[in-house]
Design a protein around this motif. Structure first.
Motif, short mmCIF file in Angstrom:
data_model
loop_
_atom_site.label_atom_id
_atom_site.label_comp_id
_atom_site.label_asym_id
_atom_site.label_seq_id
_atom_site.Cartn_x
_atom_site.Cartn_y
_atom_site.Cartn_z
N VAL B 156 7.88 4.82 -6.92
CA VAL B 156 6.30 4.31 -7.31
C VAL B 156 5.80 3.67 -6.07
N ILE B 157 6.24 2.68 -5.89
CA ILE B 157 5.69 1.61 -4.56
C ILE B 157 5.36 2.60 -3.41
N ILE B 158 6.30 3.37 -3.03
CA ILE B 158 6.29 3.90 -1.62
C ILE B 158 4.81 4.86 -1.86
N VAL B 159 4.88 5.68 -2.82
CA VAL B 159 3.83 6.65 -3.09
C VAL B 159 2.35 5.65 -3.19
N ILE B 160 2.54 4.61 -3.87
CA ILE B 160 1.20 3.77 -3.96
C ILE B 160 0.84 3.41 -2.61
N VAL B 161 1.71 2.62 -1.74
CA VAL B 161 1.53 2.34 -0.61
C VAL B 161 0.84 3.39 0.25
N HIS B 162 1.44 4.71 0.19
CA HIS B 162 0.74 5.57 0.98
C HIS B 162 -0.72 6.07 0.44
#
Lengths: 264, 284, 356
Positions: B156-162
């Motif tokens: 979730v965090i990776i996608v949000i950072v992206h």
């Protein structure tokens, strides 16, 4: 110092390629792959997934529906929002007014979605593409206002004064001077609203009826593993067309120096 | 003194009317619903009760959801900031002229298109059958698929950072660009080395940019439901709870109480940011 | 041995691309001296200050402070401090925090910081503003804060880069006197950069005139004003009448010059040869209303224009020799446009423009 600079440059380049472009490149590459899953090694070049997408009626309808929604949202938001941008510039120190107008911009989209859903259902309105647009306009109004107001703010107020000094009344000044000078920002606001509305999923999710827009179609398809290659091809199409549109829009925006009020 | 209704008040009427009808009255509507007597499957009755709020605020489950949501939102904000700050610093302070803006444009192009496509891409990269696992298996580095990337909070965090990166880089870039060069020279002249200049001058003066980034990342996360649903595995956030209550369970009064709570948190966060982090000062 | 100068520049040269910003600058500044670097914009004066402050490195030459070479020492380690042109006050800090900045980063004890800030604030009469935000200050108050911020560090050399530029004339006069007072009371070494020669005259012990990266003259302002050695310096410091003349006779410490239509007698300068063409200058205030019999250092002309300047009146007149000259008389003289006036000047006011 140059060592730090070099590290920063490397970091920036790495993030842009790995975090931003890599996932998209993977999608585009696999859209031409024979296999169904994203498995290495690649199984061979094919365009069959594109043929499948282009003959997929649901996909086509969803694109058309998204266009309809985006067009309705954009015209509505401009009609209501552009005049308000001029008010916003004069009343920008009036905190209650600013808060009133900007609040929809600050709340999560989910809130806009659910309050619209509850409101429309309570009124007994049939959910449709129209209700989707009505809810999209809520968020688009502050978006339009912020973009247009930034432009109006950056205009030299002496243009208006000069026009009136030369004998034009308020109305003529507005039509002959203010509006043409503001036009680029209005065009940018229109395009950004269009793209945003076309793409919006979260608000649409709550306020759409039986039709599908493109993001809703995507959401539905994501749940079927067999649909993966079709989504891959459809996504690649949108990525390529979207990139061109966004590139043109953003370079126009940078060239004309159009920003957003909040940031200037 | 007589207050004159100027043309600029008249221009504001359509927007005011629209937002009143389609935004503020609906909010009042769900405030009303939030005090009704709740029940699943659309079996709720008019009335006045604080039950829904009490249940939302005291239940173990919802308390957990609130904590997880805020943790994920905050970690996402922090992670985005850690990635975005060096980039914005590089673009604003090292590069000359408009090159920085052009690079931001480069970052925006793929990000102004549908975020479901991007989630889809990450799913196929981080997933169990995904690109990375596949690559590692082929190379013989691992024997069975690693699950940590996918169906987890990290995904979730990776996608949000992206997703959020340009929304953080852009305001940071703008504020960093607006700091006069002379202030850095003055700091050094007065005895600050580079590190001290950064912490005493650069960072405090870029707070408005950080605040705007916070508004663009933290607040939307409080209402996000698609990313956790698609890549989050068991991650269940406030957005998922509200969605489920409105659409699946059909308990509008309870869902409305949750939405109003979310709205209040949003308002408090925005208020604090505007008041204390200097966003207002930017356009005065 | 005597103590070394507080600041010394030796053959400092700096080029940007192929534009020479500074050419072979050599200059020594005594301890406690107020020196002004005077030059038009683009003369390289700001670059010179930046090199002393450590923001730029010279291509060639040395910068020494108290005899020690400080080339390649970063700004934060130099014993200099700069008052910037636009002041560069930190907008996120209040007055106290701004003044205390340098002491804080140098990790001075808290009491010492408070003591020094108090001292500087009192010196500059800003004790009452200590809690204000920078944006709440007037232009003049901001100047004082910027100055205090540098002074608390007790720099060996204080650098001031046209800090009075944005102020209006009255406030500027006030601040000039104030700056001079502070500098005298501290007996500190100050290097001040400006393009305004009146400012330089009001404040400095010595002036260095810079043009196109070259140091044209160094000395006390009165000497340079009265006996400039080049036309640029003479014009830069005020108005003057210039003539081109041939040296006709050199004798007994006097030189006889011929402009072609007028004879001038001037004090001699070493190295003059008979027959050579030179430039001379006469300041307008040295020209007196007088009749003189012998046809040397005198003229007669018709008044073309009058400009009143308070106690003085500038008179432009066309002479019988075909020159348009400017003279400055006290305004009590009753002269009207069209009048014929007779003027004369003494030999020591005819200045031969020649640099050694």
């Amino acid at each position: 110092m140059s060592k730090i600079k070099l590290m920063l440059a490397g970091f920036t380049a790495t993030v842009i390629t790995l975090l931003i472009y890599f996932p998209i490149a993977v999608v585009v590459v696999f859209s031409f792959n024979e296999g169904i899953y994203f498995l290495l090694p690649l199984k061979g070049f094919t365009t069959k997934w594109y043929e499948e997408v282009l003959s997929n009626m649901e996909f086509f309808e969803s694109i058309v529906n998204s266009m309809i929604v985006a067009a309705m949202t954009t015209s509505g938001a401009l009609l209501v929002g552009v005049p308000a941008a001029f008010s916003f510039v004069r009343l920008r120190r009036n905190t209650p007014f600013v808060g009133f107008v900007l609040l929809p911009f600050l709340v999560p989209w989910l809130v806009i979605g659910v309050i619209s859903l509850v409101f429309f259902r309570t009124l007994g309105l049939q959910l449709s593409l129209l209700t989707v647009s009505l809810s999209h306009i809520i968020y688009s109004i502050p978006l339009v206002i912020l973009i247009v107001a930034a432009r109006v703010l950056s205009l030299n107020p002496n243009y208006e004064k000069a026009s009136m000094d030369l004998g034009a009344d308020r109305m003529r000044t507005f039509i002959n001077v203010t509006l043409p000078l503001t036009y680029p920002a209005i065009a940018v606001a229109a395009l950004i609203t269009f793209i945003w509305s076309f793409d919006n999923f979260i608000i649409t999710f709550f306020t759409i009826g039986t039709e599908q827009t493109f993001p809703i179609w995507l959401w539905g398809s994501l749940r079927h593993p067999t649909q993966v290659p079709v989504i891959t091809a459809a996504s690649s199409l949108i990525i390529i067309i979207g990139s061109v549109v966004v590139y043109l829009l953003e370079s126009y925006r940078i060239r004309k120096g159009i920003g957003i009020t909040l940031l200037e | 003194m007589k207050r004159r209704l100027s043309i600029y008040h008249i221009y504001a009427i359509p927007t005011t009317a629209y937002l009143l009808l389609f935004f503020y009255i609906p909010i009042i509507t769900i405030i009303v619903y939030s005090f009704w007597i709740g029940g699943p499957f659309y079996e709720f009755k008019p009335g006045f009760t604080l039950e829904n709020y009490v249940r939302f605020l005291t239940s173990r489950v919802t308390q957990n959801v609130m904590i997880v949501t805020n943790v994920v939102a905050f970690l996402s904000f922090l992670a985005t900031l850690l990635v975005a700050y060096p980039i914005a610093y590089f673009l604003a302070r090292v590069l000359k002229g408009d090159t920085g803006l052009r690079i931001i444009l480069l970052m925006l192009i793929p990000l102004e298109m549908n975020y479901l496509i991007r989630i889809f891409a990450w799913r196929n990269i981080l997933g169990e059958q995904g690109f990375i696992n596949n690559l590692l298996l082929t190379l013989g580095i691992i024997d069975e698929p690693v699950r940590i990337f996918f169906h987890s909070m990290y995904a979730v965090i990776i996608v949000i950072v992206h997703n959020a990166l340009p929304y953080a880089v852009f305001p940071l870039y703008i504020t960093l660009r607006s700091i006069p060069q002379n202030l850095y020279q003055a700091a050094m002249d007065l005895g600050s080395n580079r590190v001290s200049t950064f912490f005493r001058v650069t960072l405090p003066l870029s707070m408005p940019g950080i605040a705007v980034a916070f508004l663009f990342i933290y607040v939307p996360m409080l209402g996000e439901f698609a990313i956790p649903a698609l890549v989050g595995g068991k991650t269940f956030l406030l957005g998922n709870l509200i969605t489920r209550q409105y659409l699946d369970v059909g308990n509008w009064p309870y869902a409305s109480a949750a939405t109003i709570s979310l709205l209040i948190i949003t308002l408090i966060a925005s208020f604090l940011v505007f008041k204390y982090m200097g966003v207002r000062r930017l356009y005065e | 041995m005597t103590t070394p100068p507080a600041l010394e520049l030796l053959n400092v040269t700096k080029t940007y691309g192929n534009v020479a910003a500074l050419r072979d600058i050599t200059l020594a500044v005594r301890k406690g001296e107020f020196i002004t670097i005077l030059g038009p914009s683009g003369s390289g004066k700001s670059t010179l200050l930046k090199i002393i402050g450590g923001f730029e490195e010279p291509d060639k030459g040395e910068v020494r402070i108290n005899g020690q070479v400080i080339n390649n020492t970063p700004p934060f380690k130099r014993p200099t401090s700069m008052v910037f042109q636009d002041l560069a006050l930190f907008p996120h800090l209040n007055v106290f925090e701004n003044i205390a900045y340098g002491l804080k980063v140098r990790k001075f004890p808290r009491d010492e910081i408070r003591r020094r800030v108090k001292w500087a604030a009192e010196l500059l009469h800003i004790e009452k503003l200590i809690d204000r935000r920078i944006t709440q200050l007037s232009g003049g108050q901001q100047q004082r804060v910027a100055l205090a911020r540098s002074l608390v560090l007790e720099p060996e050399v204080l650098l001031l880069d046209e800090p009075l530029g944005p102020l209006d004339l009255k406030l500027r006069r006030e601040m000039q006197i104030e700056l001079r007072r502070v500098q005298r009371s501290l007996k500190a070494t100050w290097v001040y950069v400006t393009h305004d020669h009146e400012e330089a005259m009001t404040m400095s012990d010595r002036v260095a005139i810079l043009n196109e990266g070259r140091l044209l003259a160094v000395g006390d302002i009165k000497t340079i004003y009265e006996k400039p050695c080049s036309r640029f310096v003479a014009e830069f410091l005020g108005e003057a009448n210039f003539f081109e003349a041939r040296v006709t006779q050199v004798a007994e410490g006097k030189t006889l010059l011929d402009t072609g239509s007028m004879l001038l007698l001037a004090p001699s300068k070493p190295g003059l040869r008979e027959g050579e063409i030179i430039q001379v200058m006469i300041r307008p205030e040295k020209i007196k209303l007088a009749k003189r019999e012998e046809p040397i250092n005198r003229s007669k002309g018709k008044v073309l224009d009058l400009t009143y300047k308070g106690a003085f009146v500038d008179v432009k007149f066309e002479t019988e020799h075909g020159y348009v000259m400017l003279a400055r008389f006290t305004s009590t003289e009753s002269i009207n446009i069209g009048d014929t006036i007779e003027v004369a000047w003494s030999a020591e006011d005819v200045i031969i423009l020649r640099c050694r």
